[in-house]
Design a protein around this motif. Structure first.
Motif, PDB file in Angstrom:
ATOM      1  N   LYS A  12       0.733  -1.251  -0.200  1.00  0.00           N
ATOM      2  CA  LYS A  12       0.006  -0.098  -0.117  1.00  0.00           C
ATOM      3  C   LYS A  12       0.921   1.307   0.039  1.00  0.00           C
ATOM      4  O   LYS A  12       1.951   1.223   0.752  1.00  0.00           O
ATOM      5  N   GLN A  13       0.458   2.343  -0.703  1.00  0.00           N
ATOM      6  CA  GLN A  13       1.389   3.457  -0.862  1.00  0.00           C
ATOM      7  C   GLN A  13       0.424   4.518  -0.985  1.00  0.00           C
ATOM      8  O   GLN A  13      -0.471   4.771  -1.547  1.00  0.00           O
ATOM      9  N   THR A  14       1.050   5.728  -0.245  1.00  0.00           N
ATOM     10  CA  THR A  14       0.051   6.989   0.069  1.00  0.00           C
ATOM     11  C   THR A  14       0.978   8.107  -0.177  1.00  0.00           C
ATOM     12  O   THR A  14       2.384   8.231   0.148  1.00  0.00           O
ATOM     13  N   PHE A  15       0.547   9.309  -1.086  1.00  0.00           N
ATOM     14  CA  PHE A  15       1.361  10.331  -1.205  1.00  0.00           C
ATOM     15  C   PHE A  15       0.699  11.590  -0.414  1.00  0.00           C
ATOM     16  O   PHE A  15      -0.584  11.793  -0.654  1.00  0.00           O
ATOM     17  N   ILE A  16       1.464  12.204   0.199  1.00  0.00           N
ATOM     18  CA  ILE A  16       0.867  13.328   0.954  1.00  0.00           C
ATOM     19  C   ILE A  16       1.873  14.726   0.693  1.00  0.00           C
ATOM     20  O   ILE A  16       2.727  14.809   0.747  1.00  0.00           O
ATOM     21  N   SER A  17       0.863  15.486  -0.192  1.00  0.00           N
ATOM     22  CA  SER A  17       1.577  16.605  -0.739  1.00  0.00           C
ATOM     23  C   SER A  17       1.782  17.662   0.261  1.00  0.00           C
ATOM     24  O   SER A  17       0.982  18.032   1.314  1.00  0.00           O
ATOM     25  N   LEU A  18       3.122  18.407   0.324  1.00  0.00           N
ATOM     26  CA  LEU A  18       3.460  19.406   1.024  1.00  0.00           C
ATOM     27  C   LEU A  18       3.327  20.897   0.208  1.00  0.00           C
ATOM     28  O   LEU A  18       4.069  21.760   0.866  1.00  0.00           O
ATOM     29  N   ARG A  19       2.732  20.976  -0.680  1.00  0.00           N
ATOM     30  CA  ARG A  19       2.681  22.084  -1.638  1.00  0.00           C
ATOM     31  C   ARG A  19       2.107  23.135  -0.821  1.00  0.00           C
ATOM     32  O   ARG A  19       0.992  23.134  -0.194  1.00  0.00           O
ATOM     33  N   GLY A  20       2.508  24.303  -1.052  1.00  0.00           N
ATOM     34  CA  GLY A  20       2.295  25.640  -0.388  1.00  0.00           C
ATOM     35  C   GLY A  20       2.394  25.771   1.143  1.00  0.00           C
ATOM     36  O   GLY A  20       2.030  26.778   1.846  1.00  0.00           O
ATOM     37  N   LEU A  21       3.061  24.759   1.781  1.00  0.00           N
ATOM     38  CA  LEU A  21       3.439  25.012   3.183  1.00  0.00           C
ATOM     39  C   LEU A  21       4.595  25.676   3.509  1.00  0.00           C
ATOM     40  O   LEU A  21       5.361  25.899   2.546  1.00  0.00           O
ATOM     41  N   SER A  22       4.574  26.265   4.735  1.00  0.00           N
ATOM     42  CA  SER A  22       5.947  26.981   5.069  1.00  0.00           C
ATOM     43  C   SER A  22       7.113  26.227   5.207  1.00  0.00           C
ATOM     44  O   SER A  22       7.166  24.907   5.088  1.00  0.00           O
ATOM     45  N   GLY A  55       5.689  29.332  -2.233  1.00  0.00           N
ATOM     46  CA  GLY A  55       4.300  29.857  -2.567  1.00  0.00           C
ATOM     47  C   GLY A  55       3.865  30.819  -3.387  1.00  0.00           C
ATOM     48  O   GLY A  55       3.118  30.837  -4.283  1.00  0.00           O
ATOM     49  N   GLU A  56       4.984  31.843  -3.427  1.00  0.00           N
ATOM     50  CA  GLU A  56       4.827  32.978  -4.497  1.00  0.00           C
ATOM     51  C   GLU A  56       4.962  32.662  -5.921  1.00  0.00           C
ATOM     52  O   GLU A  56       4.574  33.310  -6.813  1.00  0.00           O
ATOM     53  N   LEU A  57       5.644  31.463  -6.105  1.00  0.00           N
ATOM     54  CA  LEU A  57       5.995  31.124  -7.464  1.00  0.00           C
ATOM     55  C   LEU A  57       4.906  29.731  -7.808  1.00  0.00           C
ATOM     56  O   LEU A  57       5.267  29.363  -8.962  1.00  0.00           O
ATOM     57  N   GLU A  58       4.193  29.729  -7.180  1.00  0.00           N
ATOM     58  CA  GLU A  58       3.131  28.374  -7.454  1.00  0.00           C
ATOM     59  C   GLU A  58       2.567  28.387  -8.798  1.00  0.00           C
ATOM     60  O   GLU A  58       2.419  27.386  -9.357  1.00  0.00           O
ATOM     61  N   SER A  59       1.949  29.646  -8.840  1.00  0.00           N
ATOM     62  CA  SER A  59       1.209  29.689 -10.262  1.00  0.00           C
ATOM     63  C   SER A  59       2.022  29.908 -11.432  1.00  0.00           C
ATOM     64  O   SER A  59       1.284  30.033 -12.673  1.00  0.00           O
ATOM     65  N   ILE A  60       3.547  29.846 -11.313  1.00  0.00           N
ATOM     66  CA  ILE A  60       4.055  30.425 -12.518  1.00  0.00           C
ATOM     67  C   ILE A  60       4.697  29.042 -13.010  1.00  0.00           C
ATOM     68  O   ILE A  60       4.810  29.078 -14.369  1.00  0.00           O
ATOM     69  N   CYS A  61       5.064  28.152 -12.261  1.00  0.00           N
ATOM     70  CA  CYS A  61       5.673  26.924 -12.833  1.00  0.00           C
ATOM     71  C   CYS A  61       4.789  25.766 -12.392  1.00  0.00           C
ATOM     72  O   CYS A  61       4.085  25.483 -11.621  1.00  0.00           O
ATOM     73  N   ARG A 187      13.798  35.101   8.317  1.00  0.00           N
ATOM     74  CA  ARG A 187      13.102  35.432   7.096  1.00  0.00           C
ATOM     75  C   ARG A 187      13.731  36.132   5.884  1.00  0.00           C
ATOM     76  O   ARG A 187      13.231  36.041   4.740  1.00  0.00           O
ATOM     77  N   GLN A 188      14.679  36.890   6.406  1.00  0.00           N
ATOM     78  CA  GLN A 188      15.486  37.414   5.060  1.00  0.00           C
ATOM     79  C   GLN A 188      16.095  36.302   3.985  1.00  0.00           C
ATOM     80  O   GLN A 188      16.193  36.558   2.822  1.00  0.00           O
ATOM     81  N   ALA A 189      16.674  35.310   4.884  1.00  0.00           N
ATOM     82  CA  ALA A 189      17.290  34.241   4.234  1.00  0.00           C
ATOM     83  C   ALA A 189      16.277  33.434   3.230  1.00  0.00           C
ATOM     84  O   ALA A 189      16.469  33.234   2.127  1.00  0.00           O
ATOM     85  N   GLN A 190      14.915  33.346   3.802  1.00  0.00           N
ATOM     86  CA  GLN A 190      13.945  32.608   3.112  1.00  0.00           C
ATOM     87  C   GLN A 190      13.397  33.526   1.683  1.00  0.00           C
ATOM     88  O   GLN A 190      13.011  33.038   0.722  1.00  0.00           O
ATOM     89  N   ASN A 191      13.641  34.814   2.185  1.00  0.00           N
ATOM     90  CA  ASN A 191      13.300  35.925   0.839  1.00  0.00           C
ATOM     91  C   ASN A 191      14.218  35.467  -0.206  1.00  0.00           C
ATOM     92  O   ASN A 191      14.077  35.561  -1.144  1.00  0.00           O
TER      93      ASN A 191
END
Length: 311
Positions: A12-22, A55-61, A187-191
């Motif tokens: 049995k196999q399950t995928f849990i997406s981490l899309r858009g999370l911090s 998350g800022e680039l989710e809609s671009i790629c 936060r600066q490094a994340q930016n």
């Protein structure tokens, strides 16, 4: 979101997406120690794949170009089915609680304040180096905070993608200020990660040839004042001449043309010395300076000497 697939009668196999999370949620959910706690006393495996896309680039790629980060939970034995479902449910709840995973923690026994900084990096190290953007060269970013507040800050980098900062000072207010500065540094490094990831996507879209042509076009069409490091090529002699003219004009001095060749110009001191020695020796050897014949011969010698010098 979870997608479950039955690959065999006992698998049995399950995928849990981490899309858009911090960053802090994704870092906490992908810690090997966390997986070991969940799968204890079972044959269930947990892995992760994909890239952490801000998350800022989710809609671009698109997903085909940048596969998103996800957890893969897999079971191979029938007797793990019940625990398998419990693990998937537990992960969904933990993803919510992990949002506060990096909040500062005060240790009253040691009078210390502990601050965490998480950054999930899916970029190559030559494009984004977490140590460089977060800590700085030789931890200079941390040293700056420590010196400005006169406090003690130690760093624990034993956890993957997560740094622990331990702050100590007699005054609680100083420790709180240090914690605020450290959180701002994270936060600066994340930016910076967002900027570097956007650059990666842009390079993929425009291609290397178009990018090179654009850079050359920008340099050639831009004013030298906008790019002071770029100076059009000029011959060495002409460039020195222009610099000499500007310097002479600034000081209101006569301009000496340095664009002449060496065989056409003679050093002023040498010329004066030669001409002076000629005229002095001629005058000193004259028995009578008022004699017209002597004056005529003297002028002829001077003219001959001048022609010889300039030729």
């Amino acid at each position: 979101m979870a997608n479950t697939a039955l690959l065999a009668s006992t698998r049995k196999q399950t995928f849990i997406s981490l899309r858009g999370l911090s960053h802090e949620v994704c870092v906490a959910a992908t810690q090997v120690e966390y997986w070991q706690q969940l799968t204890k006393n079972s044959n269930i495996s947990i892995t992760c794949n994909g890239n952490y896309v801000p998350g800022e680039l989710e809609s671009i790629c698109a997903d085909e170009d940048e596969p998103r980060l996800q957890l893969v939970i897999e079971s191979h034995y029938e007797n793990d089915r019940k625990q398998f479902d419990g693990i998937c449910t537990r992960i969904h709840y933990d993803l919510i609680s992990f949002e506060n995973n990096d909040r500062p923690i005060y240790d009253p026994d040691r009078h210390q304040l502990i601050v965490y900084g998480s950054l999930f990096n899916s970029l190559p190290s030559d494009m984004f180096d977490t140590e460089r953007y977060l800590l700085g060269q030789r931890n200079c970013n941390i040293k700056k905070i420590r010196n400005s507040l006169a406090c003690s800050i130690s760093i624990d980098s034993s956890m993957a993608r997560r740094h622990c900062f331990i702050i100590y000072h007699e005054k609680q207010t100083i420790m709180d200020l240090a914690a605020i500065e450290l959180q701002a540094l994270v936060r600066q490094a994340q930016n910076h990660y967002i900027m570097c990831y956007a650059t990666k996507i842009g390079r993929t879209l425009i291609g290397p040839i178009e990018r090179m042509e654009t850079m050359e076009s920008n340099i050639l069409s831009s004013n030298p004042e906008e790019f002071p490091s770029y100076t059009p090529f000029q011959p060495n002699v002409k460039r020195k001449r222009m610099e000499g003219e500007e310097h002479a004009l600034a000081k209101n001095q006569p301009i000496i043309d340095s664009d002449q060749s060496d065989d056409e110009t003679i050093d002023n001191d040498k010329r004066y010395n030669i001409e002076g020695s000629i005229s002095t020796s001629t005058l000193n050897n004259s028995p009578n300076q008022d004699d017209p014949d002597h004056i005529s011969s003297h002028l002829s010698s001077l003219l001959d000497g001048c022609f010889r010098v300039k030729l």
